[in-house]
Design a protein around this motif. Structure first.
Motif, short mmCIF file in Angstrom:
data_model
loop_
_atom_site.label_atom_id
_atom_site.label_comp_id
_atom_site.label_asym_id
_atom_site.label_seq_id
_atom_site.Cartn_x
_atom_site.Cartn_y
_atom_site.Cartn_z
N MET A 204 0.83 -1.21 0.00
CA MET A 204 0.00 0.00 0.00
C MET A 204 0.86 1.26 0.00
N GLU A 205 2.02 1.20 0.65
CA GLU A 205 2.90 2.37 0.66
C GLU A 205 3.45 2.62 -0.75
N THR A 206 3.77 1.53 -1.47
CA THR A 206 4.25 1.67 -2.84
C THR A 206 3.16 2.23 -3.74
N LEU A 207 1.94 1.70 -3.58
CA LEU A 207 0.82 2.20 -4.37
C LEU A 207 0.58 3.69 -4.07
N LEU A 208 0.67 4.04 -2.80
CA LEU A 208 0.50 5.44 -2.41
C LEU A 208 1.56 6.30 -3.09
N TYR A 209 2.80 5.81 -3.08
CA TYR A 209 3.87 6.58 -3.71
C TYR A 209 3.56 6.81 -5.19
N LEU A 210 3.14 5.74 -5.87
CA LEU A 210 2.87 5.87 -7.31
C LEU A 210 1.70 6.80 -7.57
N LEU A 211 0.68 6.74 -6.72
CA LEU A 211 -0.46 7.65 -6.89
C LEU A 211 -0.03 9.09 -6.67
N ARG A 212 0.85 9.29 -5.70
CA ARG A 212 1.38 10.65 -5.48
C ARG A 212 2.22 11.09 -6.67
N GLN A 213 2.96 10.15 -7.24
CA GLN A 213 3.76 10.50 -8.41
C GLN A 213 2.84 10.87 -9.58
N LEU A 214 1.79 10.09 -9.77
CA LEU A 214 0.85 10.39 -10.86
C LEU A 214 0.14 11.72 -10.63
N ALA A 215 -0.02 12.08 -9.35
CA ALA A 215 -0.66 13.35 -9.01
C ALA A 215 0.31 14.52 -9.13
N GLY A 216 1.57 14.23 -9.45
CA GLY A 216 2.56 15.29 -9.57
C GLY A 216 3.11 15.73 -8.23
N LEU A 217 3.04 14.85 -7.22
CA LEU A 217 3.48 15.23 -5.87
C LEU A 217 4.77 14.53 -5.44
N ALA A 218 5.34 13.69 -6.30
CA ALA A 218 6.54 12.96 -5.88
C ALA A 218 7.44 12.74 -7.09
N PRO A 219 8.75 12.71 -6.87
CA PRO A 219 9.68 12.43 -7.98
C PRO A 219 9.63 10.95 -8.36
N MET A 220 10.40 10.57 -9.37
CA MET A 220 10.42 9.18 -9.86
C MET A 220 10.69 8.21 -8.72
N ILE A 221 9.92 7.16 -8.68
CA ILE A 221 10.06 6.18 -7.60
C ILE A 221 11.45 5.53 -7.67
N PRO A 222 12.18 5.52 -6.55
CA PRO A 222 13.51 4.90 -6.57
C PRO A 222 13.40 3.38 -6.40
N ILE A 223 13.90 2.64 -7.39
CA ILE A 223 13.85 1.18 -7.30
C ILE A 223 15.25 0.60 -7.46
N ASP A 224 15.44 -0.62 -6.95
CA ASP A 224 16.74 -1.28 -7.09
C ASP A 224 16.78 -2.10 -8.38
N GLU A 225 17.86 -2.84 -8.57
CA GLU A 225 18.02 -3.57 -9.84
C GLU A 225 17.00 -4.70 -10.00
N ALA A 226 16.34 -5.09 -8.90
CA ALA A 226 15.30 -6.11 -8.99
C ALA A 226 13.90 -5.48 -9.04
N GLY A 227 13.85 -4.16 -9.25
CA GLY A 227 12.57 -3.46 -9.40
C GLY A 227 11.86 -3.16 -8.10
N ARG A 228 12.53 -3.39 -6.95
CA ARG A 228 11.88 -3.18 -5.65
C ARG A 228 12.08 -1.74 -5.17
#
Ligand code: SF4
Ligand code: SF4
Length: 363
Positions: A204-228
């Motif tokens: 849910m925290e990841t989904l929240l981050y992405l929704l905030r990103q889509l809303a223009g409220l957060a920079p690109m989600i930082p992920i590691d080499e395994a996409g986490r």
């Protein structure tokens, strides 16, 4: 370049002014979450997220978090609708008639192009042909139109148990199917939230981050080499484990039911990236080794093959636990001495048998 990607290239301007977040108008005002549970799996990730509280599913769905777009969830395990009515938004999205949606995949992707004739898993039927729509077909239809693609659980992320050596299904994770360099139309990479099942708040925290990103409220989600998401998965189980003090003292148990370190009975915590011992499972409670379960590496791309047989001590742990044994024995012998000193008040305090405080005890 679309609205989301354009905002990503101007990171600092995406930040809301302090105290004005509730006045922010989201870049995207409405988002559908199309959640496909039809891959090979157990629906455990859908069940798991109902326990989330940081944020809860209800908080996100009911608009309790300022600045987020309005969210519509389409998940068969949690839906009120069934059949054609439930499937309608998926078909609409495939026809290109649903502008803003995030695609969540749960379950491993059985690839019939590899496994041969027939099919292993499907989700709804094609209105034109009446044929079942396989999961790879859904990926082909929906991923080019999705704002973001997220995996819930290890099966969708990396293939998981269904993709074990010798499986007949051609199963794989979403990134193995689409390619690890895949980007959504909004410029987002595949975001993996592994776990067997996924830890509720991690998803849910990841989904929240992405929704905030889509809303223009957060920079690109930082992920590691395994996409986490990096902030959730960069530390090891061992670094957050309640039993780490026992490991450091070379104090290992050889049976269940002990509070000591579990490495000798198969815990892979020292080399597994997962925050569950720190975060707990629900409402901060639980977290595999904290409550007596060995870590079997369920958040890792190599799970389960590289962690089997479960219950045997991990090969690398023989070296590390043997090296730490003499150090641990010495430390265990010395610590009670320091502990005894610390359990006594300093000598300048008034803690002697004869009172020096002037207090008159009752006779
Ligand atoms: S139980 Fe596992 S994670 Fe915890 S200290 Fe021992 S080896 Fe590390
Ligand atoms: S502690 Fe280990 S077994 Fe437990 S959720 Fe994390 S990776 Fe999986």
């Amino acid at each position: 370049m679309n609205a989301v990607a354009a905002r990503d290239s101007h990171g600092p301007r995406m930040q809301p002014k302090p105290g004005r977040i509730s006045e922010h108008k989201p870049a995207i005002e409405e988002v559908h979450i199309l959640w496909i549970t039809g891959g090979l799996g157990c629906d455990g990730d859908s069940v798991s997220i109902t326990a989330a509280s940081q944020p809860s599913l209800e908080d996100v769905m009911l608009g309790a978090i300022p600045g987020l777009p309005k969210v519509h969830l389409h998940n068969p395990v949690l839906a009120y609708t069934v059949g054609d009515e439930f499937m309608a938004p998926f078909h609409k999205a495939a026809r290109g008639e649903l502008d803003n949606f995030v695609l969540v995949l749960e379950g491993s992707i059985p690839n019939e192009k590899i496994s041969g004739d027939g099919y292993w898993a499907a989700y709804g039927t094609d209105p034109q042909t009446g044929n079942p729509i396989t999961i790879p077909e859904w990926l082909d239809r929906l991923t080019p139109k999705a704002l973001a693609v997220v995996t819930a659980g290890t099966c969708a992320a990396y293939g998981g148990i269904h993709a074990m050596k010798g499986n007949a299904t051609g199963c794989m994770g979403v990134a193995d199917y689409l390619g690890w360099d895949w980007k959504s139309k909004a410029g987002l990479p595949i975001v993996n939230v592994p776990g067997c099942p996924v830890q509720p708040d991690n998803f849910m925290e990841t989904l929240l981050y992405l929704l905030r990103q889509l809303a223009g409220l957060a920079p690109m989600i930082p992920i590691d080499e395994a996409g986490r998401p990096k902030w959730l998965f960069e530390k090891t189980v061992h670094e957050g484990c309640d039993r780490a003090g026992y490991f450091e003292q070379g104090d290992f148990t050889h049976e269940y039911g002990s509070p000591k370190c579990l490495v000798k009975i198969g815990c892979w915590g020292p080399v597994v990236q997962c925050n569950v011992p720190k975060r707990g499972w629900m409402a901060g409670i639980g977290g595999c080794p904290n409550v007596g379960g060995i870590c079997i590496g369920c958040t890792m791309p190599g799970f389960p093959d590289k962690f089997m047989p479960f219950m045997d001590p991990p090969p690398g742990s023989t070296l590390s636990s043997n090296l730490i044994k003499p150090y641990g024995a010495l430390i265990r012998a010395l610590r009670p001495l320091t502990n005894a000193t610390l359990n006594a008040e300093p000598k300048w305090r008034h803690n002697r048998p004869n009172l020096t405080t002037g207090y008159q005890p009752p006779q």
